[in-house]
Design an enzyme around this catalytic site. Structure first.
Site, mmCIF file in Angstrom:
data_model
loop_
_atom_site.group_PDB
_atom_site.id
_atom_site.type_symbol
_atom_site.label_atom_id
_atom_site.label_comp_id
_atom_site.label_asym_id
_atom_site.label_seq_id
_atom_site.Cartn_x
_atom_site.Cartn_y
_atom_site.Cartn_z
ATOM 1 N N SER A 44 1.155 -1.626 -0.162
ATOM 2 C CA SER A 44 0.085 -0.143 0.371
ATOM 3 C C SER A 44 0.798 1.340 0.043
ATOM 4 C CB SER A 44 -1.026 0.267 1.316
ATOM 5 O OG SER A 44 -0.210 -0.152 2.465
ATOM 6 N N HIS A 250 -1.191 5.642 6.451
ATOM 7 C CA HIS A 250 -0.829 5.464 4.860
ATOM 8 C C HIS A 250 0.072 6.792 4.743
ATOM 9 C CE1 HIS A 250 -1.828 1.613 5.491
ATOM 10 N NE2 HIS A 250 -1.545 1.249 4.604
#
Length: 268
Positions: A44, A250
């Site tokens: 990711s 993230h």
């Protein structure tokens, strides 16, 4: 014995020519990597989860037009761009589903992988919802895995990449430190934040060593993210995102363009 002025002159000229040719060859190799086929592999952090602007056809892989591979390809116009990085990918997923585009014609490969193998998501969930002692125990379990098992899994991926793309420059990207320490910050305790940062350092060290062992470049993004960690007041990372839990921890779009992309540019 003293060498004649002519010998000295000829030697100097040969050295200068050799240096120029070496520099030209290096520049040529760099140009080739920038214009030939480029494949972006990994998890990711490479697909761009957290950056938004997801490509509809990528589905649950959540590949973003604001992720560093997409930004790099837009700026450099490689002859082919294969974006196979996928949210949640582990080393086994890279081996089974992401290497198809690689060939002897591939000139550049980027990859970030290893965090999911080490149980990153479960570590963060545990540390957000449980006590300091439970968090530290889960972090220590992950660190033991990084020491004992992850190196072999990384070796398998890196060996497969080199086998399928023997002529490519391969850049392995690491992970940022997540927290700025020594500040007043809502959320996790300083104990938890330090344990998570220390585990990230260990993960990066392991990835960097295995990458170097295979002759790959390692792009260490920790310096680029310094001053932009969670609790910094100018974070390039999502903290817990209750509206979209998968984006938690993230990089935001500025983390991809200001953190990952410059590091990749410095190593491509």
């Amino acid at each position: 014995m003293r060498r004649s002025p002519l010998v000295v002159l000829v030697s100097s000229l040969l050295l200068a020519v050799g240096t120029a040719l070496t520099g030209a060859a290096t520049a040529q190799a760099s140009d080739l990597a920038a214009t030939g086929p480029y494949a972006a592999l990994g998890d990711s952090y490479s697909s761009g989860v957290g950056a938004g602007s997801y490509i509809g056809s990528s589905g649950d892989c959540k590949r973003s037009t604001k992720a560093y591979p997409y930004l790099w390809a837009a700026a450099n116009s490689p002859s082919r761009f294969d974006f196979t990085a996928c949210s949640g990918a582990r080393t086994g997923d890279v081996l089974s589903g992401q290497l198809g585009p690689l060939s002897s014609a591939t000139t550049l490969v980027s990859i970030s992988v290893g965090g999911n193998d080490a149980g990153f998501a479960d570590v963060m969930t545990t540390c957000v919802t449980q006590s300091d002692s439970t968090c530290l125990s889960r972090v220590n379990t992950a660190r033991a895995y990084v020491d004992s098992t992850l190196p072999g899994k990384l070796d398998s991926v890196y060996s497969a990449i080199r086998s399928k793309a023997p002529n490519a420059r391969v850049v392995v990207l690491g992970y940022p430190r997540f927290y700025k320490l020594g500040t007043t910050c809502l959320g996790l305790s300083e104990t938890k934040r330090k344990a998570i940062n220390d585990a990230s350092d260990q993960l990066n060290s392991t990835i960097g060593k295995r990458a170097a062992n295979h002759g790959f470049a390692f792009g260490d993004v920790r310096g680029a993210f310094t001053g932009h960690e969670i609790c910094s007041g100018s974070s390039w990372l999502h903290s817990v995102n209750w509206l979209n839990i998968g984006e938690s921890y993230h990089p935001k779009a500025p983390g991809q363009s200001g953190g990952y992309l410059p590091v990749f540019n410095a190593n491509d």
